[in-house]
Design a protein around this motif. Structure first.
Motif, PDB file in Angstrom:
ATOM      1  N   THR A 130     -13.585  15.940  23.125  1.00  0.00           N
ATOM      2  CA  THR A 130     -14.938  15.745  23.643  1.00  0.00           C
ATOM      3  C   THR A 130     -15.889  15.325  22.531  1.00  0.00           C
ATOM      4  OG1 THR A 130     -14.529  17.426  25.324  1.00  0.00           O
ATOM      5  CG2 THR A 130     -16.834  16.856  24.873  1.00  0.00           C
ATOM      6  N   THR A 131     -15.718  15.939  21.367  1.00  0.00           N
ATOM      7  CA  THR A 131     -16.597  15.638  20.239  1.00  0.00           C
ATOM      8  C   THR A 131     -16.421  14.201  19.778  1.00  0.00           C
ATOM      9  OG1 THR A 131     -16.470  17.935  19.526  1.00  0.00           O
ATOM     10  CG2 THR A 131     -17.241  16.324  17.918  1.00  0.00           C
ATOM     11  N   ARG A 132     -15.185  13.758  19.616  1.00  0.00           N
ATOM     12  CA  ARG A 132     -14.970  12.397  19.133  1.00  0.00           C
ATOM     13  C   ARG A 132     -15.473  11.376  20.151  1.00  0.00           C
ATOM     14  NH1 ARG A 132      -8.380  12.450  19.807  1.00  0.00           N
ATOM     15  NH2 ARG A 132      -8.312  11.756  21.988  1.00  0.00           N
ATOM     16  N   THR A 133     -15.329  11.712  21.443  1.00  0.00           N
ATOM     17  CA  THR A 133     -15.845  10.810  22.476  1.00  0.00           C
ATOM     18  C   THR A 133     -17.356  10.685  22.364  1.00  0.00           C
ATOM     19  OG1 THR A 133     -14.027  11.443  23.952  1.00  0.00           O
ATOM     20  CG2 THR A 133     -15.941  10.381  24.951  1.00  0.00           C
ATOM     21  N   SER A 134     -18.013  11.817  22.159  1.00  0.00           N
ATOM     22  CA  SER A 134     -19.468  11.800  22.008  1.00  0.00           C
ATOM     23  C   SER A 134     -19.882  11.000  20.782  1.00  0.00           C
ATOM     24  CB  SER A 134     -20.002  13.226  21.916  1.00  0.00           C
ATOM     25  OG  SER A 134     -19.679  13.961  23.080  1.00  0.00           O
ATOM     26  N   LEU A 135     -19.153  11.183  19.694  1.00  0.00           N
ATOM     27  CA  LEU A 135     -19.486  10.467  18.460  1.00  0.00           C
ATOM     28  C   LEU A 135     -19.352   8.968  18.645  1.00  0.00           C
ATOM     29  CD1 LEU A 135     -17.754  12.729  15.769  1.00  0.00           C
ATOM     30  CD2 LEU A 135     -20.200  12.400  16.095  1.00  0.00           C
TER      31      LEU A 135
END
Length: 738
Positions: free
Chosen positions: A72-77
C-alpha cells in the motif's frame, strides 16, 4: 508531537523498544492527496526518518499483514510522485518552473529505503523512476537536485540494468555541466557506480579524462581517482597515453598525484617489458622530480632482468638525459644505466627493429655523467651515483681513465661529506689498483625480481605499522647464505620490536639518505659487511657491494673450509685493495681481531692493526636462547678481559622434529648501540630428531655496557619437505653485565 494524529492512534502492536520512534501507519494515513503539500512534505520526511532506523522498520512490519502495508505504501508513493510530476504550475511550491522539488526528493528518498533488497518493490517503482529521470529539466538547479536523488534511488534499489544505464548517463551529462559542484557530485556517484555497472561508466571515459584537466583542483583529483578505477587490460594503453600527454602541461601542484597514478597503472597493467620501459622513460623525462625512489628501484630491477632491452634502454635514457637533465629521478636511472651498460651505448649493441643508431663516443658518455654530477652536486644521492658511474666507466673505457680520475679528484674537497669520502676511496682504486680494477668493477649481477617484490611489500607494510609482524618467506623469495648478516632495514626494525631510541636506523624509506638509495638500488639489502668491534660505515658497505665484491668467501664455503681458513674481521676482498699484513689462523684460545679504520685507511693499504692475544676468555654459562616445539637454540658465551664490551657467542641449532630442515638460515638484529657480526654457519641442513646440529658464531659489542643490557631479536627460516617455514623470537636472558 502528540500521541494522536487526526483520528488515528498509535497501533497497540508497536513494541516498547521503538517507543522513541513515531508509529508510521497514522502518519501515512494523514498523507492523502487531500492534505496540503506542506503537510505531506513534512509527513514523508518523518516517514523516511522512521524507516531508515531499525526500530522503524520493525514497526512497519509489526502488523499481521506487513506485506500488504508495504504494498500500500509503495502504491501511494508512486501515485504521489506521478501526480506531483504531472501537476500544473503552483507558484507557492514550484522552484524555477520545477514542480515542488522538495516533495520530489522526500518521496524519492523514501522509495529508496523501501526498495533496498526488495525486488518486487523495486520492479513496481521502475516505471515512475524512468519517467522522472527522462522528464525532469536538467537545465535548472532544482531539476538537477531531483535527478541526483533519482539516480541515488535507482542505484540503491534492485533496478533493471537499463534503468541503471539511464542513471549513469544522467551522471555523464552532469560532467558536462559548468557548475563545479554538480561535476564533483557526479564524479563521486560514478566512483560508486563502477561496482554496479563498470561497462556503463566506461562509456563516459572521454568526459572523465577531460575532468582530469579541469582547472578546479578537487575535480582533477577526484577524476584521476576515477580514471584509475576505470583502467583495465583492454584500455590501459590509450588511457596511459592520454595521462602522459597531459603530464607535460599539468599544474605543478598536481604533477605529483598524476605521476604516482601513472606509475601505478603502468606497473600494474603492463604486459610487455618494452611498453613498460617506454612509458616509464616518458614519465621520468616529463616529471622525474616527482617520481618516488621505489618506482626507480622497480624500474632498475626490470632493466637488470631484461637483457635483450638493456642496449635500447641505455640509448633511450642517454637521449632523455640530454633533453631533460634537470629531472632528478631520470638522472639517477640514466647514470646507473650508463655506468652498467656504457659499452652497449657506445657500440649500439642490441638494436631493435626500427630503432635509429646514435653516435656516442666514450668521451660523450663520460661527458653526460660529468654534466649530471656538476648540475646535481648538491644532491648527495645523485652525486654518489654519478661518481659510481664514472668509476665503472673508467674500467669499461680505459682511454677515459685519466679524465675520470681528475673528475673524481675534484670532489675530494666537496662540501658534501658523502661525496668527499667516495671521491677519496674511488681515487685510491683508480690510482693504486689497476690490476684488479676490472674485476672489482664488473657489471652488477641480475637482480632478483621476486626478492625485490617481497622486500618492497614488506617495506610498505612496515611504513603502515611499525609493529607489523614480519611476513613469512614466500616460495622463491629472498634467500641469504648463512653467515651474511641482513642490514638494519625496515623489516629488521620490526624484527627488533624495540623502542625508537634503540631501534636500528631504517634503510628502506622512500625519503632516503644516499646510502639507503644505493642499497635498495643495487639490491644489496641482504648483505652486511660490518666488522667486529668497529662501527661500520654505510659507505663502505655500499662500496663493497657496488664493486661486486659481495661478502667474504667464508660465508659460502663448506663447513670444513670455515674451520680451517683464517677468519678476518674485515672481509677478505678488502685485502685485495692494499698490502695489509697477513693474519694469524684462529686457535681455540685466542682469536686476533683486525681493526681497520673505515675512511681513507680502507683503501690506502695501511699496515696492521691492533690485536688481542694471550688472554684467556671469560666464560659464562650457556643459555637457551630460543625453544619451540620444533627448534632449540643454545648460546655459549665468552668474553675477553681485554675488551669487556665484546662477547663471542657460539650458537647451536637443534632440530626437535622427525623431519630434516634444509636451506636453514639464521638472522639476528640488534639495537643501534650494539654492533653485530655473524660468522658463516657450519652448514644449512639440520638433521632430524636431534641427531646432529648446525653451529654458527656471532660477535656482539655493547657500546653502552653497564647502561643498557644486550638485546637481540632472531629469525630462522628453513624448509621442511620443500615447504617454507619461519620462526622468530627475542633473546632476553643474557647474563647481566654483558
Amino acid at each position: 508531537m502528540s500521541r494522536r494524529s487526526g483520528t488515528g492512534t498509535w497501533p497497540s502492536s508497536c513494541s516498547s523498544t521503538c517507543s522513541a520512534t513515531p508509529p508510521i501507519s497514522p502518519i501515512w494515513s494523514a498523507l492523502s492527496s487531500s492534505r496540503p503539500r506542506g503537510t505531506r512534505r513534512s509527513g514523508w520526511a518523518i516517514s523516511a526518518s522512521c524507516c531508515s532506523s531499525t526500530s522503524g522498520r520493525r514497526c512497519l512490519c509489526s502488523s499481521p499483514t506487513p506485506s500488504n502495508k508495504i504494498s500500500t505504501t509503495r502504491t501511494s508513493l508512486v501515485r504521489i510522485l506521478r501526480d506531483v510530476s504531472n501537476s500544473s504550475y503552483a507558484p507557492e511550491y514550484d522552484v524555477s518552473g520545477i514542480a515542488d522539488p522538495f516533495l520530489h526528493i522526500r518521496v524519492l528518498k523514501l522509495m529508496r529505503i523501501l526498495g533496498q533488497g526488495d525486488a518486487d518493490c523495486s520492479e513496481y517503482m521502475n516505471d515512475i523512476l524512468a519517467q522522472v529521470a527522462t522528464k525532469t529539466d536538467s537545465n535548472k538547479n532544482a531539476g538537477n537536485a531531483i535527478l541526483y536523488e533519482c539516480v541515488q534511488t535507482i542505484m540503491g534499489i534492485e533496478a533493471t540494468s537499463g534503468l541503471r544505464v539511464l542513471a549513469i548517463n544522467i551522471l555523464g551529462r552532469f560532467l558536462s555541466n559548468r557548475d563545479n559542484n554538480i561535476r564533483y557530485v557526479a564524479l563521486n556517484m560514478l566512483m560508486r557506480a563502477i561496482a554496479v555497472d563498470a561497462l556503463a561508466v566506461q562509456r563516459h571515459r572521454t568526459t572523465i579524462l577531460e575532468c582530469v584537466k579541469d582547472a578546479d583542483a578537487s575535480i582533477r583529483k577526484r577524476a584521476l581517482e576515477l580514471v584509475f578505477l576505470l583502467v583495465n587490460d583492454t584500455n590501459v594503453k590509450p588511457l596511459t597515453k592520454e595521462l602522459i600527454d597531459y603530464l607535460s602541461i599539468a599544474d605543478p601542484d598536481f604533477k605529483g598525484d598524476l605521476t604516482s597514478k601513472i606509475c601505478s597503472i603502468v606497473e600494474k597493467f603492463s604486459q610487455e617489458k618494452l611498453w613498460y620501459l617506454d612509458q616509464m622513460f616518458k614519465v621520468l623525462s616529463l616529471a622525474g622530480n616527482h617520481v618516488k625512489d621505489d618506482v626507480c628501484h622497480a624500474l632498475i630491477v626490470v632493466l637488470s632482468n631484461a637483457s635483450e632491452l638493456q642496449g635500447y634502454s641505455v640509448r633511450s635514457l642517454y637521449k632523455a638525459l640530454q633533453a631533460y637533465g634537470k629531472q632528478g629521478s631520470l638522472v639517477r636511472v640514466a647514470v646507473w644505466c650508463i655506468g652498467e651498460y656504457g659499452e652497449m651505448l657506445v657500440n649500439n649493441v642490441g638494436m631493435l627493429d626500427g630503432e635509429e643508431k646514435i653516435t656516442v663516443t666514450e668521451s660523450d658518455a663520460v661527458d653526460a655523467v660529468e654534466i649530471a654530477l656538476n648540475r646535481h652536486s648538491a644532491d648527495a644521492t645523485t652525486g654518489a651515483m654519478c661518481l659510481v658511474a664514472l668509476l665503472k666507466l673508467s674500467s669499461r673505457f680505459p682511454s677515459t681513465s685519466e679524465r675520470v680520475k681528475q673528475i673524481v679528484a675534484r670532489n675530494k674537497e666537496n662540501a658534501v661529506l658523502e661525496l668527499q669520502q667516495r671521491s677519496i676511496e674511488f681515487s685510491s682504486i683508480i690510482q693504486r689498483h689497476q690490476s684488479i680494477r676490472s674485476s672489482l668493477l664488473e657489471r652488477m649481477p641480475v637482480l632478483d625480481e621476486a626478492s625485490y617484490l617481497v622486500k618492497r611489500a614488506t617495506a610498505t607494510q612496515a611504513t603502515i605499522s611499525a609493529n607489523k609482524h614480519a611476513p613469512t618467506v614466500a616460495p622463491g623469495g629472498l634467500k641469504l647464505p648463512n653467515g651474511v648478516a641482513k642490514p638494519t632495514s625496515a623489516p629488521l626494525a620490526d624484527l627488533l620490536d624495540l623502542s625508537s631510541d634503540d631501534a636500528p636506523a631504517s634503510t628502506t624509506t622512500s625519503t632516503t639518505t644516499p646510502n639507503d638509495f644505493l642499497q635498495d638500488l643495487l639490491g644489496i639489502g641482504g648483505v652486511s659487511t660490518s666488522t667486529a668491534g668497529v662501527p661500520s660505515t654505510a659507505s663502505t658497505d655500499i662500496l663493497m657491494d657496488l664493486l661486486s665484491i659481495g661478502s667474504s668467501p667464508l660465508q659460502n664455503g663448506t663447513p670444513g673450509q670455515a674451520e680451517s681458513k683464517p677468519v678476518h674481521a674485515v672481509p677478505e676482498a678488502i685485502d685485495l685493495l692494499g698490502s695489509l699484513s697477513s693474519t694469524t689462523s684462529v686457535s681455540a684460545e685466542t682469536k686476533p681481531t683486525r681493526l681497520v679504520s673505515q675512511g681513507m685507511d680502507l683503501l690506502d693499504g695501511l699496515s696492521s692493526s691492533t690485536s688481542v692475544s694471550g688472554l684467556e676468555k671469560t666464560v659464562h654459562p650457556s643459555i637457551t636462547a630460543f625453544q619451540s616445539t620444533t627448534l632449540k637454540i643454545t648460546f655459549d658465551l665468552k668474553r675477553q678481559p681485554g675488551n669487556p664490551r665484546e662477547t663471542t657467542i657460539h650458537a647451536t641449532f637443534t632440530n626437535l622434529t622427525s623431519s630434516t630442515y634444509t636451506d636453514f638460515i639464521f638472522q639476528a638484529a640488534v639495537p643501534k648501540f650494539i654492533q653485530l657480526k655473524l660468522d658463516p654457519a657450519s652448514g644449512n641442513t639440520v638433521p632430524a630428531n636431534g641427531n646432529g646440529s648446525v653451529t654458527q658464531g656471532l660477535s656482539v659489542t655493547n657500546n653502552q655496557q653497564g647502561q643498557k643490557p644486550l638485546a637481540m631479536r632472531i629469525r630462522m627460516s628453513y624448509k621442511v619437505n620443500g615447504e617454507d617455514r619461519l620462526e622468530q623470537g627475542q633473546v632476553s636472558n643474557f647474563p647481566s653485565g654483558l
